[in-house]
Design a protein around this motif. Sequence first.
Motif, PDB file in Angstrom:
ATOM      1  N   GLY A 106     -18.980   8.400   0.821  1.00  0.00           N
ATOM      2  CA  GLY A 106     -18.710   9.803   0.529  1.00  0.00           C
ATOM      3  C   GLY A 106     -18.880  10.128  -0.936  1.00  0.00           C
ATOM      4  O   GLY A 106     -18.392  11.162  -1.404  1.00  0.00           O
ATOM      5  N   GLY A 107     -19.556   9.241  -1.671  1.00  0.00           N
ATOM      6  CA  GLY A 107     -19.821   9.484  -3.082  1.00  0.00           C
ATOM      7  C   GLY A 107     -18.759   8.962  -4.024  1.00  0.00           C
ATOM      8  O   GLY A 107     -18.910   9.071  -5.247  1.00  0.00           O
ATOM      9  N   ALA A 108     -17.686   8.362  -3.484  1.00  0.00           N
ATOM     10  CA  ALA A 108     -16.604   7.861  -4.345  1.00  0.00           C
ATOM     11  C   ALA A 108     -16.541   6.346  -4.385  1.00  0.00           C
ATOM     12  O   ALA A 108     -15.631   5.769  -4.968  1.00  0.00           O
ATOM     13  CB  ALA A 108     -15.267   8.420  -3.858  1.00  0.00           C
ATOM     14  N   GLY A 109     -17.524   5.691  -3.788  1.00  0.00           N
ATOM     15  CA  GLY A 109     -17.534   4.235  -3.759  1.00  0.00           C
ATOM     16  C   GLY A 109     -16.962   3.694  -2.468  1.00  0.00           C
ATOM     17  O   GLY A 109     -16.377   4.418  -1.660  1.00  0.00           O
ATOM     18  N   VAL A 110     -17.127   2.399  -2.271  1.00  0.00           N
ATOM     19  CA  VAL A 110     -16.702   1.733  -1.036  1.00  0.00           C
ATOM     20  C   VAL A 110     -15.983   0.431  -1.401  1.00  0.00           C
ATOM     21  O   VAL A 110     -16.423  -0.303  -2.289  1.00  0.00           O
ATOM     22  CB  VAL A 110     -17.911   1.421  -0.132  1.00  0.00           C
ATOM     23  CG1 VAL A 110     -17.490   0.614   1.096  1.00  0.00           C
ATOM     24  CG2 VAL A 110     -18.598   2.717   0.300  1.00  0.00           C
ATOM     25  N   VAL A 111     -14.880   0.168  -0.720  1.00  0.00           N
ATOM     26  CA  VAL A 111     -14.157  -1.100  -0.872  1.00  0.00           C
ATOM     27  C   VAL A 111     -14.423  -1.957   0.359  1.00  0.00           C
ATOM     28  O   VAL A 111     -14.248  -1.494   1.491  1.00  0.00           O
ATOM     29  CB  VAL A 111     -12.645  -0.865  -1.050  1.00  0.00           C
ATOM     30  CG1 VAL A 111     -11.892  -2.197  -0.993  1.00  0.00           C
ATOM     31  CG2 VAL A 111     -12.365  -0.179  -2.379  1.00  0.00           C
ATOM     32  N   TYR A 112     -14.858  -3.202   0.119  1.00  0.00           N
ATOM     33  CA  TYR A 112     -15.066  -4.169   1.193  1.00  0.00           C
ATOM     34  C   TYR A 112     -13.820  -5.050   1.310  1.00  0.00           C
ATOM     35  O   TYR A 112     -13.328  -5.586   0.313  1.00  0.00           O
ATOM     36  CB  TYR A 112     -16.250  -5.084   0.889  1.00  0.00           C
ATOM     37  CG  TYR A 112     -17.620  -4.446   0.951  1.00  0.00           C
ATOM     38  CD1 TYR A 112     -17.885  -3.339   1.740  1.00  0.00           C
ATOM     39  CD2 TYR A 112     -18.676  -4.994   0.228  1.00  0.00           C
ATOM     40  CE1 TYR A 112     -19.151  -2.785   1.805  1.00  0.00           C
ATOM     41  CE2 TYR A 112     -19.952  -4.451   0.288  1.00  0.00           C
ATOM     42  CZ  TYR A 112     -20.181  -3.343   1.067  1.00  0.00           C
ATOM     43  OH  TYR A 112     -21.441  -2.797   1.134  1.00  0.00           O
ATOM     44  N   ALA A 174      -4.201   3.890   0.867  1.00  0.00           N
ATOM     45  CA  ALA A 174      -4.506   4.298  -0.511  1.00  0.00           C
ATOM     46  C   ALA A 174      -5.736   5.191  -0.550  1.00  0.00           C
ATOM     47  O   ALA A 174      -5.779   6.193  -1.284  1.00  0.00           O
ATOM     48  CB  ALA A 174      -4.703   3.064  -1.389  1.00  0.00           C
ATOM     49  N   ALA A 175      -6.754   4.857   0.249  1.00  0.00           N
ATOM     50  CA  ALA A 175      -7.958   5.689   0.301  1.00  0.00           C
ATOM     51  C   ALA A 175      -7.650   7.041   0.926  1.00  0.00           C
ATOM     52  O   ALA A 175      -8.117   8.088   0.443  1.00  0.00           O
ATOM     53  CB  ALA A 175      -9.053   4.965   1.091  1.00  0.00           C
ATOM     54  N   GLU A 176      -6.862   7.042   1.991  1.00  0.00           N
ATOM     55  CA  GLU A 176      -6.495   8.291   2.657  1.00  0.00           C
ATOM     56  C   GLU A 176      -5.687   9.189   1.725  1.00  0.00           C
ATOM     57  O   GLU A 176      -5.776  10.418   1.793  1.00  0.00           O
ATOM     58  CB  GLU A 176      -5.693   7.984   3.931  1.00  0.00           C
ATOM     59  CG  GLU A 176      -5.362   9.186   4.789  1.00  0.00           C
ATOM     60  CD  GLU A 176      -6.567   9.778   5.501  1.00  0.00           C
ATOM     61  OE1 GLU A 176      -6.470  10.933   5.969  1.00  0.00           O
ATOM     62  OE2 GLU A 176      -7.613   9.091   5.588  1.00  0.00           O
ATOM     63  N   ALA A 177      -4.896   8.570   0.834  1.00  0.00           N
ATOM     64  CA  ALA A 177      -4.082   9.337  -0.114  1.00  0.00           C
ATOM     65  C   ALA A 177      -4.901   9.924  -1.251  1.00  0.00           C
ATOM     66  O   ALA A 177      -4.372  10.670  -2.078  1.00  0.00           O
ATOM     67  CB  ALA A 177      -2.973   8.456  -0.669  1.00  0.00           C
ATOM     68  N   GLY A 178      -6.176   9.563  -1.332  1.00  0.00           N
ATOM     69  CA  GLY A 178      -7.044  10.141  -2.346  1.00  0.00           C
ATOM     70  C   GLY A 178      -7.179   9.335  -3.612  1.00  0.00           C
ATOM     71  O   GLY A 178      -7.710   9.834  -4.617  1.00  0.00           O
ATOM     72  N   ARG A 179      -6.725   8.088  -3.607  1.00  0.00           N
ATOM     73  CA  ARG A 179      -6.880   7.263  -4.800  1.00  0.00           C
ATOM     74  C   ARG A 179      -8.359   6.959  -5.029  1.00  0.00           C
ATOM     75  O   ARG A 179      -9.157   6.902  -4.085  1.00  0.00           O
ATOM     76  CB  ARG A 179      -6.073   5.980  -4.667  1.00  0.00           C
ATOM     77  CG  ARG A 179      -4.570   6.240  -4.545  1.00  0.00           C
ATOM     78  CD  ARG A 179      -3.741   4.973  -4.618  1.00  0.00           C
ATOM     79  NE  ARG A 179      -2.343   5.271  -4.311  1.00  0.00           N
ATOM     80  CZ  ARG A 179      -1.354   4.390  -4.346  1.00  0.00           C
ATOM     81  NH1 ARG A 179      -1.611   3.124  -4.679  1.00  0.00           N
ATOM     82  NH2 ARG A 179      -0.119   4.752  -4.048  1.00  0.00           N
ATOM     83  N   ASP A 180      -8.695   6.730  -6.304  1.00  0.00           N
ATOM     84  CA  ASP A 180     -10.095   6.460  -6.629  1.00  0.00           C
ATOM     85  C   ASP A 180     -10.443   5.013  -6.313  1.00  0.00           C
ATOM     86  O   ASP A 180      -9.599   4.236  -5.834  1.00  0.00           O
ATOM     87  CB  ASP A 180     -10.391   6.820  -8.084  1.00  0.00           C
ATOM     88  CG  ASP A 180      -9.601   5.975  -9.099  1.00  0.00           C
ATOM     89  OD1 ASP A 180      -8.989   4.958  -8.706  1.00  0.00           O
ATOM     90  OD2 ASP A 180      -9.611   6.344 -10.289  1.00  0.00           O
ATOM     91  N   ALA A 187      -4.676  -1.427  -5.022  1.00  0.00           N
ATOM     92  CA  ALA A 187      -3.675  -1.434  -3.955  1.00  0.00           C
ATOM     93  C   ALA A 187      -3.900  -2.616  -3.013  1.00  0.00           C
ATOM     94  O   ALA A 187      -2.943  -3.291  -2.598  1.00  0.00           O
ATOM     95  CB  ALA A 187      -3.711  -0.124  -3.188  1.00  0.00           C
ATOM     96  N   ALA A 188      -5.158  -2.874  -2.679  1.00  0.00           N
ATOM     97  CA  ALA A 188      -5.474  -4.006  -1.807  1.00  0.00           C
ATOM     98  C   ALA A 188      -5.111  -5.326  -2.475  1.00  0.00           C
ATOM     99  O   ALA A 188      -4.550  -6.233  -1.844  1.00  0.00           O
ATOM    100  CB  ALA A 188      -6.957  -3.983  -1.433  1.00  0.00           C
ATOM    101  N   ARG A 327       5.718   0.026   0.171  1.00  0.00           N
ATOM    102  CA  ARG A 327       6.469   0.612   1.282  1.00  0.00           C
ATOM    103  C   ARG A 327       5.913   1.990   1.631  1.00  0.00           C
ATOM    104  O   ARG A 327       5.735   2.329   2.814  1.00  0.00           O
ATOM    105  CB  ARG A 327       7.946   0.725   0.922  1.00  0.00           C
ATOM    106  CG  ARG A 327       8.832   1.189   2.097  1.00  0.00           C
ATOM    107  CD  ARG A 327      10.277   1.466   1.657  1.00  0.00           C
ATOM    108  NE  ARG A 327      10.857   0.345   0.960  1.00  0.00           N
ATOM    109  CZ  ARG A 327      11.090   0.325  -0.364  1.00  0.00           C
ATOM    110  NH1 ARG A 327      10.775   1.381  -1.113  1.00  0.00           N
ATOM    111  NH2 ARG A 327      11.642  -0.714  -0.926  1.00  0.00           N
ATOM    112  N   LYS A 328       5.624   2.781   0.607  1.00  0.00           N
ATOM    113  CA  LYS A 328       5.087   4.122   0.832  1.00  0.00           C
ATOM    114  C   LYS A 328       3.744   4.060   1.570  1.00  0.00           C
ATOM    115  O   LYS A 328       3.515   4.798   2.541  1.00  0.00           O
ATOM    116  CB  LYS A 328       4.917   4.838  -0.507  1.00  0.00           C
ATOM    117  CG  LYS A 328       4.219   6.193  -0.421  1.00  0.00           C
ATOM    118  CD  LYS A 328       4.000   6.758  -1.821  1.00  0.00           C
ATOM    119  CE  LYS A 328       3.186   8.055  -1.765  1.00  0.00           C
ATOM    120  NZ  LYS A 328       2.916   8.576  -3.133  1.00  0.00           N
ATOM    121  N   LEU A 329       2.866   3.169   1.118  1.00  0.00           N
ATOM    122  CA  LEU A 329       1.550   3.055   1.748  1.00  0.00           C
ATOM    123  C   LEU A 329       1.643   2.469   3.150  1.00  0.00           C
ATOM    124  O   LEU A 329       0.908   2.876   4.060  1.00  0.00           O
ATOM    125  CB  LEU A 329       0.626   2.204   0.877  1.00  0.00           C
ATOM    126  CG  LEU A 329       0.259   2.807  -0.492  1.00  0.00           C
ATOM    127  CD1 LEU A 329      -0.478   1.784  -1.346  1.00  0.00           C
ATOM    128  CD2 LEU A 329      -0.585   4.070  -0.316  1.00  0.00           C
TER     129      LEU A 329
END
Length: 590
Positions: A106-112, A174-180, A187-188, A327-329
């Motif tokens: 989506g233009g913001a990068g990808v985490v594997y 973390a991704a759903e929350a909008g973190r970069d 977070a991972a 805990r929040k995530l």
Amino acid sequence: MNIMSSEHRAKKLINAPEDIISEAIAGMVGAHPDMLRLEGNTGRAVVALDGPRDGKVGVVVGGGSGHEPAFAGYVGRGLADAAAVGNVFASPSPEQILDATRAVDGGAGVVYLYGNYTGDVMNFDMAAEEAATLGIECRSVAVADDIASAPKGREGERRGIAGDFFVFKIAGAAAEAGRDLAGVEAAAQHALASTRSMGVALTPCSMPQTGKPNFEIGDDEMEIGMGLHGEPGMRRGDMASADEVVDELMAPILDEMAFRPGDEVAVLVNGLGATGLLELYILHRRVAAILAEKGVKIHYSWVGEYATSLEMAGASITLMKLDTDLRKLLDMPCRTPALTVGTLQDAPRQARSTVSARPVAETAREESRSRELATDGPITPALFRTMMVAAGERISTEADRLSALDGVIGDGDHGVTMDIGWKAVRDALAQSPEDETIETSCKRMAKAFLDAVGASSGPLYATAFLRAGTAVKDRLNLDAASMAAWIEAACEGVRERGRAAPGDKTMVDAWVPAVEEARGAVTGGADVLGCLDAACEGAERGMNATRDIESKRGRSSKLGARSVGHIDPGAASTVVILTAMRDTAREALA
């Protein structure tokens, strides 16, 4: 561990073994049409319907099949955006990973996110390199939560088992929350640093292609620290009670995590495929009692099958130590086939740019050259292709033996994986035009093997074929010197991609002496058949020497001294390949 002498074959509800992955994916997507879709040309990228969107970091998980519901079961909004699905116990290939990557970009990068296994690391690294050329930035987190696989202080060498469950959940939230991109990766990593696992196996599992148990264990025995692919654990012991097993699994976890009264954890008691909830709840009862004795609060528990090993009986225990952010995530909503947490609001209907899938790469074509190719030497392009086809056929004949060798010190799939890769090579070479050079045939072989296999063999042999083809790019035919150069370049390709050295107990231990003997024979005036004879003799000597070596690379490296006494399956397959090449050349040139 001994290879099973019994002819017993496991019963499995499958059709043709070669169709199990495509049929399973079709069944899964068909069962969850409200959550999942299939994208890309490889047929191996399972994508969330409402996960990927513009401006959001994409999360791609992946690994071999046989661990269901991992990995595709964790695809859905709030968790993974896509999963790249490999063959049984084998990493997805770079092209399969790229299909998933393009689908979630989506233009913001990808985490594997994937387990810390050699094949997964190599294939995801290759995919990330290719994604960079497409303008997609990728970050990788290799999950390494298994205490049994490496000591404290060497956490980066550990393999991933059920800890994937927590790492995936935290990264997806973390991704759903909008973190970069950096924030999702952090977070991972934080989840991984806070997660530890230990497992026990009571029975072996069996590969669908063979139906044979991949190791032997007595009726009154258990394997402490068993890996998720059936790799042997820390020790073999007498069967014990549920409480005694939990006490042994929890001890190293508690030692590393250094809990204090008032700490909070999430708990996963995970079945490996053939252990029912009745037993798993008994295990959880003891886990909870031990934590209560230490004043540690359980925030939430999951009990069931979340990361399996085909039909293996056994279980693993995973704890994640929580802080405010974790805990929040962890509590954030998600909805996937395997995990639902909370209640999701309506999915945002943001416009998303169309990601055009890269077309399947065209078959390798002959490059125009202004220079003349050397025509001296008896190995013509046609004979070279016949030699490669023969190698593939010999691998197919020896596949069960190679898998049996691998079952002793690995996950039992080496012969199966090699057969898949070499069958793809044979099919690809059948499409070669008569005037195709050896260099171009090698490119064709590399792409075919890599697309078909993934695993560790895919990148290793693809790189070997590419380097070998480049080494003889000025040749039409091969003479003795260029045949030796081809073998040497293939060896260097394996060493370059796998970062292995002689003495590590890998296929390198067969390739290196093959090169040394081939070079020596050519220096002594041998013809091409003499060169190949020498290469085979060197490879066989190197293969036999691996019996006395302690493994230092790959999954078997976790066995330590227990790997001594067993031939490395990769070295054995190297001998099979070179011997088939030699025999075919000898028959043609006699």
